[in-house]
Design an enzyme around this catalytic site. Structure first.
Site, PDB file in Angstrom:
ATOM      1  N   THR A 144      58.985  31.458  51.387  1.00  0.00           N
ATOM      2  CA  THR A 144      58.566  30.212  50.437  1.00  0.00           C
ATOM      3  C   THR A 144      59.982  29.355  50.149  1.00  0.00           C
ATOM      4  O   THR A 144      59.641  28.185  50.171  1.00  0.00           O
ATOM      5  CB  THR A 144      58.045  30.853  49.107  1.00  0.00           C
ATOM      6  OG1 THR A 144      56.931  31.624  49.360  1.00  0.00           O
ATOM      7  CG2 THR A 144      57.652  29.463  48.201  1.00  0.00           C
ATOM      8  N   GLN A 150      51.860  29.782  51.470  1.00  0.00           N
ATOM      9  CA  GLN A 150      53.093  29.273  50.700  1.00  0.00           C
ATOM     10  C   GLN A 150      53.644  28.177  51.701  1.00  0.00           C
ATOM     11  O   GLN A 150      54.156  28.492  52.746  1.00  0.00           O
ATOM     12  CB  GLN A 150      54.089  30.101  50.223  1.00  0.00           C
ATOM     13  CG  GLN A 150      53.417  30.898  49.111  1.00  0.00           C
ATOM     14  CD  GLN A 150      52.876  32.358  49.598  1.00  0.00           C
ATOM     15  OE1 GLN A 150      52.427  32.450  50.648  1.00  0.00           O
ATOM     16  NE2 GLN A 150      52.984  33.253  48.617  1.00  0.00           N
ATOM     17  N   GLN A 180      49.326  25.157  49.110  1.00  0.00           N
ATOM     18  CA  GLN A 180      49.876  26.081  47.979  1.00  0.00           C
ATOM     19  C   GLN A 180      51.166  25.984  47.976  1.00  0.00           C
ATOM     20  O   GLN A 180      51.968  25.888  48.736  1.00  0.00           O
ATOM     21  CB  GLN A 180      49.531  27.494  48.661  1.00  0.00           C
ATOM     22  CG  GLN A 180      49.711  28.560  47.881  1.00  0.00           C
ATOM     23  CD  GLN A 180      49.472  30.028  48.276  1.00  0.00           C
ATOM     24  OE1 GLN A 180      48.496  30.008  48.992  1.00  0.00           O
ATOM     25  NE2 GLN A 180      49.979  30.982  47.640  1.00  0.00           N
ATOM     26  N   ASP A 181      51.927  25.802  46.723  1.00  0.00           N
ATOM     27  CA  ASP A 181      52.974  25.731  46.308  1.00  0.00           C
ATOM     28  C   ASP A 181      53.689  24.349  46.889  1.00  0.00           C
ATOM     29  O   ASP A 181      54.804  24.356  47.485  1.00  0.00           O
ATOM     30  CB  ASP A 181      53.851  26.854  47.275  1.00  0.00           C
ATOM     31  CG  ASP A 181      53.790  28.225  46.344  1.00  0.00           C
ATOM     32  OD1 ASP A 181      52.758  28.306  45.556  1.00  0.00           O
ATOM     33  OD2 ASP A 181      54.238  29.240  46.742  1.00  0.00           O
ATOM     34  N   ASP A 218      48.764  27.255  42.693  1.00  0.00           N
ATOM     35  CA  ASP A 218      50.151  27.460  42.269  1.00  0.00           C
ATOM     36  C   ASP A 218      50.792  26.077  42.780  1.00  0.00           C
ATOM     37  O   ASP A 218      52.096  26.277  43.129  1.00  0.00           O
ATOM     38  CB  ASP A 218      50.726  28.594  42.491  1.00  0.00           C
ATOM     39  CG  ASP A 218      50.132  29.849  42.217  1.00  0.00           C
ATOM     40  OD1 ASP A 218      49.286  29.850  41.297  1.00  0.00           O
ATOM     41  OD2 ASP A 218      50.259  30.933  42.931  1.00  0.00           O
ATOM     42  N   ARG A 232      48.281  29.732  35.630  1.00  0.00           N
ATOM     43  CA  ARG A 232      48.400  31.297  35.590  1.00  0.00           C
ATOM     44  C   ARG A 232      49.760  31.625  35.619  1.00  0.00           C
ATOM     45  O   ARG A 232      50.634  31.176  35.928  1.00  0.00           O
ATOM     46  CB  ARG A 232      47.703  31.879  36.525  1.00  0.00           C
ATOM     47  CG  ARG A 232      48.375  31.584  38.166  1.00  0.00           C
ATOM     48  CD  ARG A 232      47.405  32.517  39.203  1.00  0.00           C
ATOM     49  NE  ARG A 232      47.940  32.419  40.484  1.00  0.00           N
ATOM     50  CZ  ARG A 232      47.588  33.051  41.472  1.00  0.00           C
ATOM     51  NH1 ARG A 232      46.735  33.958  41.273  1.00  0.00           N
ATOM     52  NH2 ARG A 232      47.976  32.898  42.797  1.00  0.00           N
ATOM     53  N   TRP A 284      52.840  33.353  36.311  1.00  0.00           N
ATOM     54  CA  TRP A 284      53.640  33.990  37.564  1.00  0.00           C
ATOM     55  C   TRP A 284      54.563  35.070  37.035  1.00  0.00           C
ATOM     56  O   TRP A 284      54.644  36.029  37.831  1.00  0.00           O
ATOM     57  CB  TRP A 284      54.197  32.901  38.215  1.00  0.00           C
ATOM     58  CG  TRP A 284      55.162  33.213  39.487  1.00  0.00           C
ATOM     59  CD1 TRP A 284      54.953  34.521  40.505  1.00  0.00           C
ATOM     60  CD2 TRP A 284      56.256  32.885  40.192  1.00  0.00           C
ATOM     61  NE1 TRP A 284      55.725  34.404  41.392  1.00  0.00           N
ATOM     62  CE2 TRP A 284      56.510  33.467  41.295  1.00  0.00           C
ATOM     63  CE3 TRP A 284      56.844  31.475  39.646  1.00  0.00           C
ATOM     64  CZ2 TRP A 284      57.528  33.308  42.184  1.00  0.00           C
ATOM     65  CZ3 TRP A 284      58.065  31.474  40.593  1.00  0.00           C
ATOM     66  CH2 TRP A 284      58.387  32.022  41.673  1.00  0.00           C
TER      67      TRP A 284
END
Length: 588
Positions: A352, A382, A404-405, A426, A494, A496
């Site tokens: 990531t 990611q 994502q990310d 996220d 949320r 992490w």
């Protein structure tokens, strides 16, 4: 343990990354730690014949015990220093002395982790591409950690006479908070499959050890600076800088360029053919045809702003602004015209951390009028568009687009104004101290069965001054999600990590956000220790009556509760944002 010569000979990959100065610094610390131990033994023996030994011992131990009592791991704090106390007892006269010594000892342990990582690179067979990349991420984190701890130690030497107490406190806590984050980042690189976890198991003890030692340093710094600021408030009889609401203060140049530019330079910037420092043009008409080449040619450790103008075009490359490239500015021709795009992702073998299309580490970075993009798509998991670990960095009128990310706010103090951030899972994550102000935050349509999470904040220590603040912004959905939003639940965030902290305030929240507002990460994990808060939000998704009832969630009901999360207080914005020329509000 291998000798230093053997270790360097066996790790040529790191030799390319580790400068001669860094190797010299490493040798210094090895010698320093050896002398520290030897001197401790010698001094301990000599003190047995000193009539004042009991006085020195009792004084130093009182200071040491008092300092360590404020930490999360007091026995670790005490035992490491007490084991060499024979050599330092006379010098431990204040809490600051204890902190400085703790930093030196922590640096020694960080170097021990360097040897562990380098030996894994040397000896581990059948290492996958991603494992190699993750190990090099860890080496980079060693480098970052040492720099941050060294800077904190140097700042302590002039404390409290460098700047205001509040500014010094913010800077010191920021540096050590980042050092803690680096240990977590190293381990996070080994969480994709079973093979990764074998390497993780070999590293986890050392990384967690440094994490705890940095945590103790942070706690002692917080105790020292909090006490000093409280004493200052008592003596002066006035509000400190940390609690002043400067909501009436604004900073915006009339033409959108930094205040420090002369009128002549502003004219140059407004021209399409003349630049201040360097021009990048995809068609070859500039000084460089790639952004990476322009960054490579920029001066190192610059104390003056170096402006790279990136002309309209699509730049398909991965760009890294290393920590040696300080005070750079990317000036685009507009977010719809200047686009830097890539597609690195975890599914295809990246970590990531290394998947970022653009990675910014050099401090003092600015960007205006640029799109940062990762086109890997929702099925590649990611895939970061922009990663930022640059202290006092700011982004104005930029688009940050991925799935994502999307935006990795890795560490240190960051500010985003009038930006668009879009993604799925996220998509704003990391552990910097970050404020997004007057931004558009848009959830996109994810893969079937996925849920959208706008934030996944990564604070792992309750004393870290980190978190994600979204202020005066607009939280909504992209056009592909709006017609099917009922099939893809979207949450504000949320947890992490254990002490995840996110604040949404004075923002418009559309109906794309489900009534519960926030989602679990895994069962009851972090629900009692997180800090999630909302304040004066509006819109159909802003109602809090149906929100989660976790111990860590709260609605803020007064300005005094929300003020700590303003630009002035959360990222010390009053002291540095005015020099960017970007618009900002320091208060509520």
């Amino acid at each position: 343990m291998a000798t230093m010569k053997e270790t360097f000979a066996g790790t040529p990959q790191f030799g390319d990354r580790l400068s001669f100065a860094r190797k010299t610094k490493m040798l210094f610390f090895i010698i320093f730690s050896s002398l520290l131990t030897i001197n401790g033994v010698i001094a301990g023996e000599s003190m047995l014949t000193n009539s004042n030994t009991s006085v020195y011992l009792s004084t130093s131990h009182v200071v040491l015990k008092s300092s360590c009592s404020s930490t999360l791991y007091p026995e670790l704090c005490y035992s490491y220093i007490a084991s060499i106390s024979g050599g330092v007892a006379e010098s431990l006269r204040s809490k600051k002395d204890v902190i400085e010594l703790s930093i030196n000892i922590t640096c020694e342990v960080v170097w021990q982790n360097y040897f562990t990582i380098s030996m894994l690179i040397k000896n581990r067979k059948n290492v996958s591409h991603r494992e190699k990349e993750a190990l090099h991420d860890c080496l980079e984190m060693v480098d970052e950690t040492l720099d941050e701890l060294h800077e904190a130690r140097d700042d302590l030497k002039v404390y409290p006479n460098k700047t205001t107490l509040a500014q010094q406190a913010s800077h010191l806590k920021t540096l050590v908070s980042a050092a803690i984050t680096n240990q977590d980042t190293c381990l996070d690189g080994f969480s994709y499959n079973k093979a990764d976890k074998i390497v993780r198991d070999a590293l986890i003890k050392g990384q967690q050890h440094v994490h705890k030692m940095c945590s103790n340093v942070l706690a002692m710094i917080k105790n020292l600076t909090d006490t000093d600021m409280e004493n200052e408030r008592y003596i002066s009889g006035r509000k400190s800088e940390e609690t002043v609401d400067n909501s009436s203060l604004e900073s915006q140049s009339t033409d959108g360029f930094p205040e420090w530019l002369s009128e002549g330079d502003r004219g140059l910037l407004q021209s399409t053919t003349v630049t201040v420092n360097a021009t990048v043009a995809a068609d070859g008409s500039g000084d460089f045809s790639t952004v990476s080449a322009a960054v490579a040619a920029a001066p190192q450790k610059s104390t003056r702003r170096y402006i790279i103008r990136i002309k309209a075009g699509v730049y398909r490359e991965n760009v890294e602004v290393t920590k040696k490239k300080t005070n750079l500015m990317f000036l685009g021709d507009g977010r719809k015209k200047t686009i830097i795009t890539g597609s690195k992702n975890v599914v295809d073998g990246s970590t990531t951390f290394k998947s970022a299309t653009v990675a910014i580490v050099g401090n003092g970075f600015l960007a205006k009028g640029i799109t940062f993009k990762n086109t890997a798509g929702p099925s590649k998991h990611q895939a970061v568009a922009l990663r930022v670990g640059s202290d006092l960095s700011a982004f104005y009128e930029c688009d940050i687009l991925a799935y994502q990310d999307t935006l990795y706010v890795h560490s240190l103090r960051q500010f985003y104004i009038n930006c668009l951030v879009a993604g799925t899972v996220d998509f704003i994550f990391g552990n910097g101290a970050v404020v997004l102000q007057d931004c558009d935050i848009h959830a996109r349509r994810p893969n079937s069965g996925q849920k959208n999470m706008i934030t996944a904040q990564g604070r792992t220590d309750p004393n870290q001054n980190t978190g994600i603040v979204i202020q005066k912004s607009r939280i909504s959905a992209t056009s592909d999600l709006l017609p099917v939003k009922s099939s893809f639940p979207t949450f504000l965030g949320r947890p992490w990590k254990q002490y995840s902290r996110t604040v949404i305030m004075q923002s418009s929240i559309s109906s794309v956000i489900v009534p519960a507002g926030w989602s679990e990460w895994a069962g009851a994990f972090a629900l009692d220790t997180l800090f999630y808060a909302e304040y004066l939000n509006t819109g159909p998704g802003a109602g809090t009556s149906g929100r989660v009832t976790w111990k860590g969630y709260r609605t803020l009901t007064s300005a005094s509760e929300a003020t700590p999360f303003t630009v002035a207080n959360f990222v010390a914005g009053s002291s540095w944002l005015r020099h960017t020329g970007f618009p900002f509000s320091v208060g509520l």
